[in-house]
Scaffold this motif. Structure first.
Motif, mmCIF file in Angstrom:
data_model
loop_
_atom_site.group_PDB
_atom_site.id
_atom_site.type_symbol
_atom_site.label_atom_id
_atom_site.label_comp_id
_atom_site.label_asym_id
_atom_site.label_seq_id
_atom_site.Cartn_x
_atom_site.Cartn_y
_atom_site.Cartn_z
ATOM 1 N N TYR A 38 40.688 18.527 11.344
ATOM 2 C CA TYR A 38 40.625 19.071 9.993
ATOM 3 C C TYR A 38 39.303 18.648 9.340
ATOM 4 O O TYR A 38 38.672 17.685 9.757
ATOM 5 C CB TYR A 38 41.789 18.559 9.138
ATOM 6 C CG TYR A 38 43.158 18.961 9.648
ATOM 7 C CD1 TYR A 38 43.819 20.066 9.128
ATOM 8 C CD2 TYR A 38 43.782 18.217 10.650
ATOM 9 C CE1 TYR A 38 45.083 20.425 9.592
ATOM 10 C CE2 TYR A 38 45.045 18.578 11.116
ATOM 11 C CZ TYR A 38 45.683 19.675 10.581
ATOM 12 O OH TYR A 38 46.922 20.031 11.052
ATOM 13 N N ILE A 154 41.030 21.489 5.402
ATOM 14 C CA ILE A 154 40.854 22.783 6.053
ATOM 15 C C ILE A 154 40.907 22.619 7.569
ATOM 16 O O ILE A 154 40.337 21.674 8.122
ATOM 17 C CB ILE A 154 39.496 23.399 5.661
ATOM 18 C CG1 ILE A 154 39.411 23.551 4.138
ATOM 19 C CG2 ILE A 154 39.268 24.727 6.350
ATOM 20 C CD1 ILE A 154 38.031 23.912 3.643
ATOM 21 N N SER A 155 41.601 23.536 8.227
ATOM 22 C CA SER A 155 41.608 23.563 9.694
ATOM 23 C C SER A 155 41.050 24.892 10.184
ATOM 24 O O SER A 155 40.971 25.865 9.423
ATOM 25 C CB SER A 155 43.022 23.373 10.248
ATOM 26 O OG SER A 155 43.743 24.588 10.182
ATOM 27 N N THR A 157 42.438 26.968 11.977
ATOM 28 C CA THR A 157 43.494 27.980 12.082
ATOM 29 C C THR A 157 43.723 28.731 10.771
ATOM 30 O O THR A 157 44.556 29.633 10.713
ATOM 31 C CB THR A 157 44.820 27.319 12.499
ATOM 32 O OG1 THR A 157 45.236 26.393 11.479
ATOM 33 C CG2 THR A 157 44.656 26.569 13.819
ATOM 34 N N GLY A 158 43.014 28.324 9.718
ATOM 35 C CA GLY A 158 43.203 28.959 8.423
ATOM 36 C C GLY A 158 44.069 28.152 7.472
ATOM 37 O O GLY A 158 44.299 28.559 6.331
ATOM 38 N N TYR A 159 44.561 27.008 7.928
ATOM 39 C CA TYR A 159 45.396 26.149 7.087
ATOM 40 C C TYR A 159 44.576 25.579 5.934
ATOM 41 O O TYR A 159 43.430 25.138 6.128
ATOM 42 C CB TYR A 159 45.969 25.022 7.930
ATOM 43 C CG TYR A 159 46.775 23.998 7.162
ATOM 44 C CD1 TYR A 159 48.083 24.256 6.787
ATOM 45 C CD2 TYR A 159 46.225 22.757 6.822
ATOM 46 C CE1 TYR A 159 48.831 23.322 6.084
ATOM 47 C CE2 TYR A 159 46.960 21.810 6.133
ATOM 48 C CZ TYR A 159 48.268 22.096 5.767
ATOM 49 O OH TYR A 159 48.991 21.167 5.083
ATOM 50 N N ARG A 160 45.159 25.570 4.739
ATOM 51 C CA ARG A 160 44.510 25.022 3.561
ATOM 52 C C ARG A 160 45.516 24.191 2.773
ATOM 53 O O ARG A 160 46.611 24.649 2.457
ATOM 54 C CB ARG A 160 43.972 26.131 2.648
ATOM 55 C CG ARG A 160 42.924 27.042 3.287
ATOM 56 C CD ARG A 160 41.597 26.315 3.473
ATOM 57 N NE ARG A 160 40.540 27.214 3.910
ATOM 58 C CZ ARG A 160 40.311 27.542 5.178
ATOM 59 N NH1 ARG A 160 41.095 27.066 6.143
ATOM 60 N NH2 ARG A 160 39.324 28.346 5.506
ATOM 61 N N ASN A 194 52.867 27.174 8.049
ATOM 62 C CA ASN A 194 52.169 25.968 7.612
ATOM 63 C C ASN A 194 52.933 24.679 7.914
ATOM 64 O O ASN A 194 52.399 23.582 7.718
ATOM 65 C CB ASN A 194 51.903 26.037 6.107
ATOM 66 C CG ASN A 194 50.985 27.173 5.733
ATOM 67 O OD1 ASN A 194 49.898 27.313 6.277
ATOM 68 N ND2 ASN A 194 51.426 28.016 4.808
#
Length: 240
Positions: A38, A154-155, A157-160, A194
């Protein structure tokens, strides 16, 4: 008011108290070290102010409903929380619903019918009291001011998610009693997609960041515990 329907907040909030000699900079350094896949981005300073309302005898909050007005990101809105009634470690973050946007000087009584109707609809409950009348009687009881440095997690993969390092001031509006506390709040996105990343973050904090202790409480419950400790002790003793 632009909206009359309560909408559930799209994030879950987890509050942590700082224990021992923990410092923000050391916690950030550890998170950056252990969250290998991340990226932490400093989003700068933020400030929010929240006013908790209730009737004089605290009927709303005693029923698990917390009504507040939030000033955040240039917006003013009503929030309604449904507090978790589960005990101890089973307790879940409170569900928060947002009721439109409003002018700075508007009060819950100005929208009493909308708030009363929205509470009943959103909580799938039939109340035996006149909620409209109770909302009209609400007064400002607690002020909460949060000054924070916000980090975005932020990752690839689009994770926030967001991590806020906070200095919080809790104030009883009637007596002007104030209690300050440092802490960290996670704002995690809802949705099954998520859950894996959310759990990974929670596990790392639980296992690796010994400076942070989860509170399992909403912001209102933290305020109540800090401002009225004798009342809290009395409530606990009466349940034993």
């Amino acid at each position: 008011m632009k909206k009359s329907k309560l909408e559930q907040e799209k994030i879950k909030r987890y509050h942590y108290a700082i224990i021992g000699f923990g410092e923000f900079k050391n916690i950030i350094k550890k998170l950056d070290e252990y969250l290998k896949f991340y990226r932490l981005e400093n989003q700068g300073k933020t400030k929010a102010r929240e006013i908790i309302y209730d009737v004089p005898n605290n009927m709303l909050s005693d029923s698990g409903i917390v009504l507040s007005k939030l000033y955040e990101d240039g917006k003013v809105m009503f929030n309604v929380r449904k507090l978790s009634t589960l005990p101890g470690q089973l307790k879940r973050p409170s569900k928060k619903f947002i009721l439109g946007e409003l002018e700075v000087d508007q009060e819950p009584r100005d929208f009493s019918l909308s708030i009363a109707s929205a509470i009943e609809n959103s909580f799938n409950s039939t109340f035996t009291v006149d909620l409209d009348a109770f909302v009209k009687q609400t007064i400002a009881k607690i002020e909460i001011i949060v000054e924070a440095t916000k980090y975005k997690l932020i990752s690839g993969t689009g994770y926030r998610a967001s991590i806020l390092f906070e200095n919080v001031l809790y104030r009883d509006i009637k007596t002007n009693k104030k209690v300050a506390q440092q802490g960290v709040t996670l704002q995690l996105p809802l949705g099954e997609e998520n859950e894996k990343c959310n759990q990974e973050l929670l596990n790392i904090i639980d296992r690796k960041i010994e400076e942070l202790a989860p509170s399992n409480l909403s912001r209102f419950e933290i305020a109540k515990k800090l401002l009225y400790p004798k009342v809290e002790e009395s409530d606990t003793n009466s349940e034993e």
